[in-house]
Design a protein around this motif. Sequence first.
Motif, PDB file in Angstrom:
ATOM      1  N   ASN A  55      45.678 -37.314  71.013  1.00 35.56           N
ATOM      2  CA  ASN A  55      44.824 -37.070  69.849  1.00 35.56           C
ATOM      3  C   ASN A  55      45.685 -37.044  68.575  1.00 35.56           C
ATOM      4  OD1 ASN A  55      43.252 -35.987  67.833  1.00 35.56           O
ATOM      5  ND2 ASN A  55      42.134 -34.615  69.219  1.00 35.56           N
ATOM      6  N   TRP A  56      45.743 -38.189  67.916  1.00 38.10           N
ATOM      7  CA  TRP A  56      46.618 -38.300  66.741  1.00 38.10           C
ATOM      8  C   TRP A  56      46.137 -37.413  65.587  1.00 38.10           C
ATOM      9  CZ3 TRP A  56      48.236 -44.183  66.088  1.00 38.10           C
ATOM     10  CH2 TRP A  56      48.960 -44.560  67.235  1.00 38.10           C
ATOM     11  N   ASP A  57      44.834 -37.059  65.558  1.00 44.49           N
ATOM     12  CA  ASP A  57      44.352 -36.134  64.508  1.00 44.49           C
ATOM     13  C   ASP A  57      45.114 -34.816  64.595  1.00 44.49           C
ATOM     14  OD1 ASP A  57      42.520 -37.987  63.711  1.00 44.49           O
ATOM     15  OD2 ASP A  57      40.827 -37.068  64.769  1.00 44.49           O
ATOM     16  N   GLU A  58      45.410 -34.405  65.831  1.00 44.56           N
ATOM     17  CA  GLU A  58      46.145 -33.139  65.997  1.00 44.56           C
ATOM     18  C   GLU A  58      47.559 -33.249  65.441  1.00 44.56           C
ATOM     19  OE1 GLU A  58      43.847 -31.273  69.889  1.00 44.56           O
ATOM     20  OE2 GLU A  58      45.723 -32.343  70.197  1.00 44.56           O
ATOM     21  N   ILE A  59      48.173 -34.411  65.595  1.00 43.53           N
ATOM     22  CA  ILE A  59      49.524 -34.599  65.024  1.00 43.53           C
ATOM     23  C   ILE A  59      49.427 -34.473  63.495  1.00 43.53           C
ATOM     24  CG2 ILE A  59      51.471 -36.208  64.771  1.00 43.53           C
ATOM     25  CD1 ILE A  59      50.651 -37.391  67.528  1.00 43.53           C
ATOM     26  N   ALA A  60      48.378 -35.049  62.918  1.00 43.27           N
ATOM     27  CA  ALA A  60      48.191 -34.957  61.455  1.00 43.27           C
ATOM     28  C   ALA A  60      48.006 -33.498  61.031  1.00 43.27           C
ATOM     29  CB  ALA A  60      46.975 -35.787  61.040  1.00 43.27           C
ATOM     30  N   GLN A  61      47.213 -32.750  61.813  1.00 45.43           N
ATOM     31  CA  GLN A  61      46.963 -31.338  61.450  1.00 45.43           C
ATOM     32  C   GLN A  61      48.265 -30.533  61.499  1.00 45.43           C
ATOM     33  OE1 GLN A  61      44.017 -30.404  64.422  1.00 45.43           O
ATOM     34  NE2 GLN A  61      42.577 -31.874  63.512  1.00 45.43           N
ATOM     35  N   VAL A  62      49.060 -30.793  62.514  1.00 44.49           N
ATOM     36  CA  VAL A  62      50.320 -30.054  62.654  1.00 44.49           C
ATOM     37  C   VAL A  62      51.283 -30.465  61.542  1.00 44.49           C
ATOM     38  CG1 VAL A  62      52.335 -29.782  64.141  1.00 44.49           C
ATOM     39  CG2 VAL A  62      50.072 -29.666  65.124  1.00 44.49           C
ATOM     40  N   ALA A 121      50.835 -43.808  59.322  1.00 45.60           N
ATOM     41  CA  ALA A 121      49.768 -43.787  58.312  1.00 45.60           C
ATOM     42  C   ALA A 121      48.721 -42.726  58.664  1.00 45.60           C
ATOM     43  CB  ALA A 121      49.123 -45.169  58.229  1.00 45.60           C
ATOM     44  N   HIS A 122      48.405 -42.602  59.938  1.00 41.77           N
ATOM     45  CA  HIS A 122      47.328 -41.706  60.371  1.00 41.77           C
ATOM     46  C   HIS A 122      47.737 -40.239  60.300  1.00 41.77           C
ATOM     47  CE1 HIS A 122      43.562 -41.097  62.735  1.00 41.77           C
ATOM     48  NE2 HIS A 122      44.175 -39.978  63.087  1.00 41.77           N
ATOM     49  N   THR A 123      49.013 -39.969  60.603  1.00 42.97           N
ATOM     50  CA  THR A 123      49.408 -38.567  60.802  1.00 42.97           C
ATOM     51  C   THR A 123      50.344 -38.024  59.727  1.00 42.97           C
ATOM     52  OG1 THR A 123      51.403 -39.062  62.095  1.00 42.97           O
ATOM     53  CG2 THR A 123      49.334 -38.946  63.315  1.00 42.97           C
ATOM     54  N   GLY A 124      51.059 -38.901  59.006  1.00 41.47           N
ATOM     55  CA  GLY A 124      52.070 -38.413  58.061  1.00 41.47           C
ATOM     56  C   GLY A 124      53.241 -37.755  58.774  1.00 41.47           C
ATOM     57  N   CYS A 125      53.465 -38.112  60.034  1.00 42.05           N
ATOM     58  CA  CYS A 125      54.572 -37.501  60.782  1.00 42.05           C
ATOM     59  C   CYS A 125      55.920 -37.951  60.198  1.00 42.05           C
ATOM     60  CB  CYS A 125      54.482 -37.858  62.272  1.00 42.05           C
ATOM     61  SG  CYS A 125      54.514 -39.619  62.621  1.00 42.05           S
ATOM     62  N   ALA A 126      56.958 -37.124  60.428  1.00 45.71           N
ATOM     63  CA  ALA A 126      58.288 -37.407  59.866  1.00 45.71           C
ATOM     64  C   ALA A 126      59.033 -38.435  60.694  1.00 45.71           C
ATOM     65  CB  ALA A 126      59.098 -36.111  59.800  1.00 45.71           C
ATOM     66  N   ALA A 127      58.683 -38.556  61.966  1.00 45.92           N
ATOM     67  CA  ALA A 127      59.363 -39.493  62.862  1.00 45.92           C
ATOM     68  C   ALA A 127      58.406 -39.826  64.002  1.00 45.92           C
ATOM     69  CB  ALA A 127      60.645 -38.872  63.418  1.00 45.92           C
TER      70      ALA A 127
END
Length: 331
Positions: free
Chosen positions: A185-192, A217-223
């Motif tokens: 669930n990539w939405d959860e990665i974005a929330q975190v 793009a979807h999550t804004g994750c750092a890596a």
Amino acid sequence: MKQLPYLSSPRVPLILAPMAGVSEAPFRQICRGMGADVVLSEFLSSEAIRRRIHRTLEGAEFEACERPIGIQIYGADPRAMAEATALITEHYQPEFIDINFGCPVKKVVQRNGGSGCLRDMDLVTGIIRACVAATHLPVTVKTRSGWNDQMRDPVGIALRMQDAGARAFTLHARTRTQMFSGHANWDEIAQVAAALEIPVIGNGDIQTAEDVVRMVAHTGCAAVMVGRGAFGNPWLFRDARARLAGEPPPAAPTATERFQVALAHARLALRLQGDTRKTVIEFRKHFGWYTKGLYGAGELRGRLFQVESMAEAEAIFEAYLHPAASVAGAA
Ligand SMILES: Cc1cc2nc3c(=O)[nH]c(=O)nc-3n(C[C@H](O)[C@H](O)[C@H](O)COP(=O)(O)O)c2cc1C
């Protein structure tokens, strides 16, 4: 919050996931050569490390060309985890120590290791604090979204891990009970990523270079961490790097290139893991993955799954690439 040097590059770092039986030194070196920026060891039992079990300690060995590297440990006893952290720091000096709170395997979770810990967040924070106190290296964590759907709370879990001293947080956005089914669930990665101060590393279901771009793009994750998508396809790192830079992906590897890299990988395995039948047999799965999608792959795989030596594999590749020459040679 102090940045982690290996995660602070302006470009999005690409990380090879820790994978037992796969992310060993030979594959890590191949992936580093193809553009993976960071690698991790397979998960190692803290109990086995503290008892100096030779086979487990071998799993913590790496060569300089693999840096930056994290050694991943697991266990449910804070004291054993702290001892293992101190020993790894002193003897192996990786860039960081990663704690596995994600492993879903029954034999591990039964003893509260891996994702088993997620049922007791006080235990989780106790383990992180004990490890942080035992080393000058950054301690990072890798986890799932929760134990099961009822206990699914990635942001709550992440905040508690950050508070306990974790310096980076990797989320494989599935619960333990999901194992590998359904979708991450990539939405959860974005929330975190939105909730934490420390870098968040997105993980789960990256199969192509395009998926890497989509996850960022979807999550804004750092890596981004890549696991199964790299099986037989270390080119994914090279292609993702190009796509993140806005360039078209390089041409797909030809059959010859695939075989060259498969053999280079196999030779590394022989050098690093010993020129034994066991090394060859454990390597067969890689041959299967490298040949996936090639014309006649089923038959090719069938033969590669039976090789007893790398020389046999080499001959099979040669015969595939130059069938006429091998028939003439046999005549
Ligand atoms: C064969 C295999 C072994 C794995 N071993 C580990 C491990 O040792 N430590 C860990 O944190 N995760 C381990 N994982 C989980 C992966 O690191 C990753 O979180 C998971 O595969 C999801 O990413 P993916 O969809 O890109 O494969 C393993 C996964 C696989 C398929």
